[in-house]
Enzyme design. Structure first.
Site, PDB file in Angstrom:
ATOM      1  N   HIS A  20       0.827  -1.215   0.000  1.00 13.96           N
ATOM      2  CA  HIS A  20       0.000   0.000   0.000  1.00 13.96           C
ATOM      3  C   HIS A  20       0.863   1.267   0.000  1.00 13.96           C
ATOM      4  CE1 HIS A  20      -3.779  -2.201   0.227  1.00 13.96           C
ATOM      5  NE2 HIS A  20      -3.135  -3.024   1.022  1.00 13.96           N
ATOM      6  N   ASP A  22       2.542   1.778  -3.178  1.00 15.17           N
ATOM      7  CA  ASP A  22       2.733   2.103  -4.613  1.00 15.17           C
ATOM      8  C   ASP A  22       1.868   3.277  -5.056  1.00 15.17           C
ATOM      9  OD1 ASP A  22       0.398   0.475  -4.622  1.00 15.17           O
ATOM     10  OD2 ASP A  22       1.032  -0.719  -6.361  1.00 15.17           O
ATOM     11  N   SER A  54     -10.250 -20.617 -20.467  1.00 13.52           N
ATOM     12  CA  SER A  54      -9.313 -20.731 -19.350  1.00 13.52           C
ATOM     13  C   SER A  54      -9.433 -22.119 -18.762  1.00 13.52           C
ATOM     14  CB  SER A  54      -9.624 -19.690 -18.279  1.00 13.52           C
ATOM     15  OG  SER A  54      -8.961 -20.054 -17.088  1.00 13.52           O
ATOM     16  N   SER A 112      -2.450 -12.892  -9.553  1.00 21.51           N
ATOM     17  CA  SER A 112      -2.970 -13.703 -10.659  1.00 21.51           C
ATOM     18  C   SER A 112      -3.609 -12.790 -11.710  1.00 21.51           C
ATOM     19  CB  SER A 112      -3.973 -14.743 -10.154  1.00 21.51           C
ATOM     20  OG  SER A 112      -4.952 -14.157  -9.321  1.00 21.51           O
ATOM     21  N   SER A 113      -4.319 -11.739 -11.290  1.00 25.76           N
ATOM     22  CA  SER A 113      -4.963 -10.887 -12.302  1.00 25.76           C
ATOM     23  C   SER A 113      -3.933 -10.107 -13.113  1.00 25.76           C
ATOM     24  CB  SER A 113      -5.991  -9.935 -11.701  1.00 25.76           C
ATOM     25  OG  SER A 113      -5.832  -9.743 -10.354  1.00 25.76           O
ATOM     26  N   GLU A 145      -6.882  -2.577 -15.545  1.00 28.52           N
ATOM     27  CA  GLU A 145      -7.433  -2.969 -14.239  1.00 28.52           C
ATOM     28  C   GLU A 145      -8.174  -1.792 -13.577  1.00 28.52           C
ATOM     29  OE1 GLU A 145      -5.627  -5.955 -12.232  1.00 28.52           O
ATOM     30  OE2 GLU A 145      -6.843  -5.665 -10.442  1.00 28.52           O
ATOM     31  N   ASP A 157       2.091  -4.563  -9.241  1.00 27.02           N
ATOM     32  CA  ASP A 157       1.926  -5.959  -9.661  1.00 27.02           C
ATOM     33  C   ASP A 157       2.270  -6.145 -11.139  1.00 27.02           C
ATOM     34  OD1 ASP A 157       0.984  -6.056  -7.114  1.00 27.02           O
ATOM     35  OD2 ASP A 157      -1.099  -6.430  -7.657  1.00 27.02           O
TER      36      ASP A 157
HETATM   37  C1  GLA Z   1      -2.595  -4.935  -4.792  1.00 23.46           C
HETATM   38  C2  GLA Z   1      -2.464  -3.853  -5.850  1.00 23.46           C
HETATM   39  C3  GLA Z   1      -1.080  -3.212  -5.830  1.00 23.46           C
HETATM   40  C4  GLA Z   1      -0.666  -2.801  -4.427  1.00 23.46           C
HETATM   41  C5  GLA Z   1      -0.929  -3.927  -3.436  1.00 23.46           C
HETATM   42  C6  GLA Z   1      -0.688  -3.496  -2.015  1.00 23.46           C
HETATM   43  O1  GLA Z   1      -1.783  -6.019  -5.092  1.00 23.46           O
HETATM   44  O2  GLA Z   1      -2.724  -4.373  -7.132  1.00 23.46           O
HETATM   45  O3  GLA Z   1      -1.040  -2.119  -6.722  1.00 23.46           O
HETATM   46  O4  GLA Z   1      -1.310  -1.610  -4.043  1.00 23.46           O
HETATM   47  O5  GLA Z   1      -2.244  -4.427  -3.513  1.00 23.46           O
HETATM   48  O6  GLA Z   1       0.643  -3.161  -1.841  1.00 23.46           O
END
Ligand code: GLA
Length: 376
Positions: A20, A22, A54, A112-113, A145, A157
């Site tokens: 949390h 980013d 899938s 995964s997403s 996303e 991610d």
């Molecule tokens: C999810 C979000 C990321 C990041 C994390 C927490 O994975 O996709 O962008 O904010 O939560 O660090």
């Protein structure tokens, strides 16, 4: 058009420290896993539609090209969001079959997403003669996303999936997007991931709410200091300003600022081979995510507590968005088996759910694969 099959792979990630941060313009320290999403793309028999299959979900989709921009509230929204990004930039998609298979646990905070988005983005880029850089693809996947799926995630991610490197973690500054691959010199240690297997409900809305609380904190603080994001503040600067914040907004902002400090210190510790300090910072990170950010849950806290007192463990924290999902433990390699047995046993007794454990193997980022290396 694509006559023969082409194969692609995008990894999931484990975030070693820095959650949390980013979307608050801070530092993160993820690493790409060897697990992820595999995709085979080939020409489909109808040029005016696309087919999506899938192996992880029975829902198959045959979608006409003019309907590709409609959300389906299903796994297919991840590829559809990426297709929309390409279409909006003048690269429409049609006449293809997309066949996915993943070996990541789904919805378990191992991205995964993001791996579905990244594998689709890298595949479409290759099929179109590579007009976009990896950073552009990462940004397109993040937009997919945010705008199409509706999860207001940061860039970590997709970036980790795109830029992974074998046996390295990625020190990424999410404000400037400068990054460095930091070798993981493990000194007889392993990172072990434990999946709570807790069903996560309403993660997107709780996540979006945390994000807007941070935005509120920032707007209040901007009346008193000139910063563009929370993570530009040091802990002592924040302490001086904290009187302007109250309640949850204060706690969320304090987490962002302190967690950013944890990442900075952890990267420095790792670079000087000080794994013990790295582990302690993981513990501090978990406490902040539990107490200030309030994104843990009894299952994650139980695993963290069990792990942090287990012989041979240097540190443990939840990883990813939270509310369920996984923890990551830094542990002596020769303790891994007994750790899995004992902590797994205690967890099952407490919650009546079996946790899954994976020794993290850190691999390369998203790429095309040759037929021979492709495991479908
Ligand atoms: C999810 C979000 C990321 C990041 C994390 C927490 O994975 O996709 O962008 O904010 O939560 O660090």
């Amino acid at each position: 058009m694509q006559k023969t099959e082409r194969h692609f792979f995008a990894p999931g990630r484990v975030n070693l420290i820095g959650d949390h941060t980013d979307y608050n313009g801070g530092l993160v320290f993820p690493a790409a896993l060897n697990m992820g999403t595999y995709l085979t793309v080939k020409q489909h028999d109808d040029a005016d539609s696309c087919r999506f299959i899938s192996e992880n979900d029975p829902a198959e989709f045959l979608i006409r090209k003019e309907e590709l921009s409609q959300k389906r509230n299903s796994w297919v929204d991840y590829p559809l969001g990426v297709i929309k990004e390409f279409t909006d930039r003048g690269f429409p998609v049609s006449g293809l079959q997309f066949h996915y298979r993943g070996d990541l646990p789904i919805g378990a905070a191992l991205s995964s997403s993001a791996s579905i988005e990244m594998v689709t983005a890298v595949a479409l880029n290759a099929l179109n003669g590579s007009p976009f850089t990896m950073l552009e693809l990462v940004q397109m996947a993040q937009h997919a996303e945010n705008d199409f799926v509706g999860m207001n995630c940061g860039i970590m991610d997709q970036f980790a999936s795109g830029f992974g490197k074998k046996n390295c973690a990625i020190a990424l500054d999410c404000n400037t997007l400068e990054y460095e691959h930091v070798p993981l010199e493990m000194q007889g240690l392993k990172f072990v991931i434990a999946n709570t297997n807790k069903k996560r409900g309403l993660v997107d809305s709780a996540y979006n709410q945390r994000r807007s609380e941070c935005q509120q904190a920032l707007e209040i603080l901007q009346q008193h200091t000139s910063v563009e994001n929370l993570c530009q503040l040091t802990v002592s600067q924040f302490d001086e300003l904290s009187e302007y914040l109250t309640g949850d907004v204060l706690k969320r902002a304090r987490h962002a600022v302190c967690e950013n400090g944890h990442v900075r210190e952890a990267i420095t510790a790792l670079k000087r081979g000080d794994m013990s300090s790295f582990g302690q910072l993981m513990n501090a990170s978990h406490a902040s995510l539990r107490d200030d950010y309030e994104v843990t849950c009894p299952e994650l806290d139980f695993l963290a507590e069990q792990a942090q007192q287990f012989p041979g463990v240097l540190g443990n924290r939840m990883t990813g968005a939270g509310f369920g999902g996984c923890t990551v433990t830094l542990i002596a390699e020769n303790q891994v088996d007994v750790f899995v047995e004992n902590v797994g046993g205690a967890y099952e007794q407490q919650f009546n759910i079996c946790a899954d454990f994976y020794v993290a193997e850190i691999g390369e980022g998203t790429r095309e694969m040759k037929n021979a290396e492709f495991r479908m």
